[in-house]
Design an enzyme around this catalytic site. Structure first.
Site, short mmCIF file in Angstrom:
data_model
loop_
_atom_site.label_atom_id
_atom_site.label_comp_id
_atom_site.label_asym_id
_atom_site.label_seq_id
_atom_site.Cartn_x
_atom_site.Cartn_y
_atom_site.Cartn_z
N GLU A 203 -0.72 -8.42 5.47
CA GLU A 203 -0.38 -8.56 6.90
C GLU A 203 -1.62 -8.57 7.79
O GLU A 203 -1.52 -8.88 8.97
CB GLU A 203 0.59 -7.45 7.33
CG GLU A 203 -0.01 -6.05 7.48
CD GLU A 203 -0.25 -5.33 6.16
OE1 GLU A 203 -0.10 -5.95 5.08
OE2 GLU A 203 -0.62 -4.14 6.20
N CYS B 69 0.84 -1.21 0.00
CA CYS B 69 0.00 0.00 0.00
C CYS B 69 0.87 1.26 0.00
O CYS B 69 1.51 1.54 -1.01
CB CYS B 69 -0.99 -0.07 1.15
SG CYS B 69 -2.49 0.86 0.80
N HIS C 118 -3.38 -5.29 1.90
CA HIS C 118 -2.66 -5.51 3.16
C HIS C 118 -2.61 -6.99 3.53
O HIS C 118 -3.41 -7.45 4.35
CB HIS C 118 -3.37 -4.74 4.28
CG HIS C 118 -3.19 -3.26 4.18
ND1 HIS C 118 -2.17 -2.59 4.80
CD2 HIS C 118 -3.89 -2.34 3.50
CE1 HIS C 118 -2.25 -1.31 4.53
NE2 HIS C 118 -3.30 -1.13 3.73
N1 GLN Z 1 -3.64 6.38 1.15
C1 GLN Z 1 -2.31 6.08 1.62
C2 GLN Z 1 -1.26 6.85 0.85
O1 GLN Z 1 -1.56 7.48 -0.11
C3 GLN Z 1 -2.03 4.61 1.54
C4 GLN Z 1 -3.01 3.84 2.40
C5 GLN Z 1 -2.45 2.62 3.04
O2 GLN Z 1 -1.23 2.39 3.10
N2 GLN Z 1 -3.32 1.81 3.58
O3 GLN Z 1 -0.13 6.84 1.21
#
Ligand code: GLN
Length: 188
Positions: free
Chosen positions: A173, A78, A171
């Site tokens: 994890e 992410c 995610h």
């Molecule tokens: N929206 C976050 C970003 O732009 C990422 C979200 C996340 O890691 N769950 O960094």
């Protein structure tokens, strides 16, 4: 036992620490440059990529992290894959360009920004579907020819691998399925 560093400046690094252990590795929370010398690979967790960038600069970790990514395995989830990407939009921000992917941040929109879906893996990840948790996730808008797509959601790549590195827009994890972390451990 392979030692996986987890960048622990911000975000859900503790969940990754537990996931690495579940997958059979040893975990080390990384907050200082000298620790890069003690690990076999690094996970950049989910969180807020712009905040992580600020903290990386503040702690003088940007250069050591970029150097590590040139030599060793890194898995970004992410916000982590946002940091690994070649280019970032929505809004644009600095990134390590360690993977040949372009990402759009928060691309699922504000109203419906988090979801859990069942995903079918595409390549040597076992036949069983896995649960993918998306939290204000980015979308990988472009993946270069040398990027292997391991899973997609709605046609967009959500789990990718290129050379030493892996990236996920969801995610792994946060679920008990250890396949994604196990794949990263196997690369070390
Ligand atoms: N929206 C976050 C970003 O732009 C990422 C979200 C996340 O890691 N769950 O960094």
């Amino acid at each position: 036992m392979k030692k996986v560093g987890i960048l622990a400046l911000q975000g859900d690094f503790a969940a990754h620490e537990a996931a690495v252990v579940r997958a059979g590795g040893a975990a080390l929370l990384v907050r200082a440059a000298r620790q890069f010398g003690e690990i076999d690979g690094l996970i950049i967790p989910g969180g807020e990529s712009s905040t992580m960038l600020r903290l990386l600069h503040y702690d003088n970790l940007m250069q050591p992290l970029a150097q590590f990514a040139r030599e060793k395995q890194v898995f970004g989830t992410c916000a982590g894959v946002i940091l690994l990407a070649k280019t970032v939009t929505s809004p644009a921000q600095e990134s390590l360009a360690a993977m040949d992917v372009d990402v759009e941040r928060n691309a699922y929109g504000r109203q419906n920004e988090s979801r859990i879906v069942a995903i079918e893996p595409e390549a040597d990840m076992g036949a069983d579907k896995f649960e993918a948790v998306f939290i204000r996730a980015p979308i990988i808008r472009r993946a270069g020819a040398s990027v292997k797509i391991l899973a997609r959601y709605n046609g967009d790549p959500v789990l990718v691998e290129q050379g030493l590195h892996m990236g996920a827009t969801f995610h792994p994890e946060l679920t008990t399925d250890t396949r994604v972390h196990a794949r990263f451990l196997a690369k070390l």
